[in-house]
Design an enzyme around this catalytic site. Structure first.
Site, PDB file in Angstrom:
ATOM      1  N   TYR A 152       0.836  -1.205   0.000  1.00 22.21           N
ATOM      2  CA  TYR A 152       0.000   0.000   0.000  1.00 22.21           C
ATOM      3  C   TYR A 152       0.869   1.252   0.000  1.00 22.21           C
ATOM      4  CZ  TYR A 152      -3.452   3.419   1.663  1.00 22.21           C
ATOM      5  OH  TYR A 152      -4.256   4.517   1.796  1.00 22.21           O
ATOM      6  N   LYS A 155       1.257   4.282  -2.985  1.00 22.08           N
ATOM      7  CA  LYS A 155       1.013   5.707  -2.772  1.00 22.08           C
ATOM      8  C   LYS A 155       2.248   6.537  -3.133  1.00 22.08           C
ATOM      9  CE  LYS A 155      -3.199   5.115  -1.432  1.00 22.08           C
ATOM     10  NZ  LYS A 155      -4.325   5.552  -2.280  1.00 22.08           N
ATOM     11  N   THR A 159     -13.719   4.878   7.260  1.00 24.12           N
ATOM     12  CA  THR A 159     -14.302   4.282   6.067  1.00 24.12           C
ATOM     13  C   THR A 159     -14.418   2.770   6.254  1.00 24.12           C
ATOM     14  OG1 THR A 159     -12.226   3.773   4.917  1.00 24.12           O
ATOM     15  CG2 THR A 159     -13.063   6.022   4.735  1.00 24.12           C
TER      16      THR A 159
END
Length: 280
Positions: A162, A166, A197
């Site tokens: 991840y 980014k 979220t």
């Protein structure tokens, strides 16, 4: 955060394409842009969620909305979906590259397939959508908004794929910004911090399966609506970089200039983990 819902007409009737728009920050952005009078295009994988969101935006905001099931990691699917957008609306004014997935596993325990899947969605998904929409964005002197992460500044543990995706987004879009100089196309990179979220409910683990994970943040967690409002205001002001993370500028400076000190003192407060000594 106070919302100036009808303060600006800049996005009125503009065509705004949001990837991963059915949940979290993407959904909040769809509602915020609908409030501003934008015509919306939502890309997502879940048809039922798309249908429900489109109906909600029509019923509550009288929005002109097109919902398309599209896997952004599939370049051909993206090209076909963008062609439908151009047929329906005639062009794209704003592209919001929001679609993303994450994982929670150490590098040594993470299969190559997980790295490839994270990059396929988070990096190549943004690349596919941007390349497909770019001719229209140039013609309309539009905007590209890219959802990055606080991991651009801080090495969040157990998130190597991840984090890498980014960092790659910054390399891509900072380069693209330079290449688009003089075209009128604006590029804004957004680095949210921990946000409430549903992303953690479908986290990939090392073998590629999914499993819900507890939240890592121990400090303030932002709401998707507040993040969406900040992005909206940043887009109005045509900001180049919007940092909305739990890290203030002092913590980001320490992370950049004194990484060992950051790992020892500040990172455990954010994640509840300790990178050094391998404690999770």
């Amino acid at each position: 955060m106070r919302r100036k819902v009808f303060a600006s007409k800049i996005f009125d009737r503009k065509v705004v394409l949001i990837t991963g728009g059915c949940a979290g920050i993407g959904r909040a952005l769809a509602e915020r842009m609908a409030q501003a009078g934008a015509r919306l295009v939502i890309f997502d994988l879940e048809q039922n969620a798309l249908d429900g969101l489109v109906q909600h935006l029509v019923d509550h905001h009288n929005a002109d909305v097109l919902g398309l099931r599209c896997d952004v990691s599939d370049s051909m699917a993206v090209q076909q979906a963008v062609a439908l957008v151009l047929e329906r609306f005639g062009g794209i004014d704003v592209l919001i590259n929001n679609a993303g997935i994450t994982h929670r596993s150490r590098v040594a325990d993470t299969s190559l397939a997980v790295f490839e899947r994270i990059m396929a969605v988070n990096f190549y998904g943004a690349l596919h959508c941007t390349q497909a929409a770019l001719p229209s964005l140039v013609a309309r002197r539009g905007q590209i908004i890219v959802l990055s992460s606080l991991s651009q500044y801080a090495p969040v543990p157990d998130r190597a794929a991840y984090n890498a995706s980014k960092h790659a987004l910054h390399g891509l879009f900072e380069t693209l910004r330079g290449e688009l100089d003089g075209t009128g196309v604006h590029v804004m990179l957004v680095c949210p911090g921990y946000t409430a979220t549903d992303l953690r409910k479908n986290v990939l683990v090392g073998d590629g399966s999914t499993a819900p994970q507890p939240a890592l943040a121990t400090g303030r967690v932002a709401s998707p609506q507040d993040v969406a409002e900040a992005i909206y205001q940043g887009a109005l002001k045509r900001r180049r970089l919007l940092v909305l993370s739990n890290l203030d500028w002092r913590a980001r400076m320490i992370a950049r200039c004194f990484p060992r000190l950051f790992e020892q003192l500040l990172l455990p407060r954010l994640t509840g983990s300790r990178m050094s000594r391998g404690v999770s």
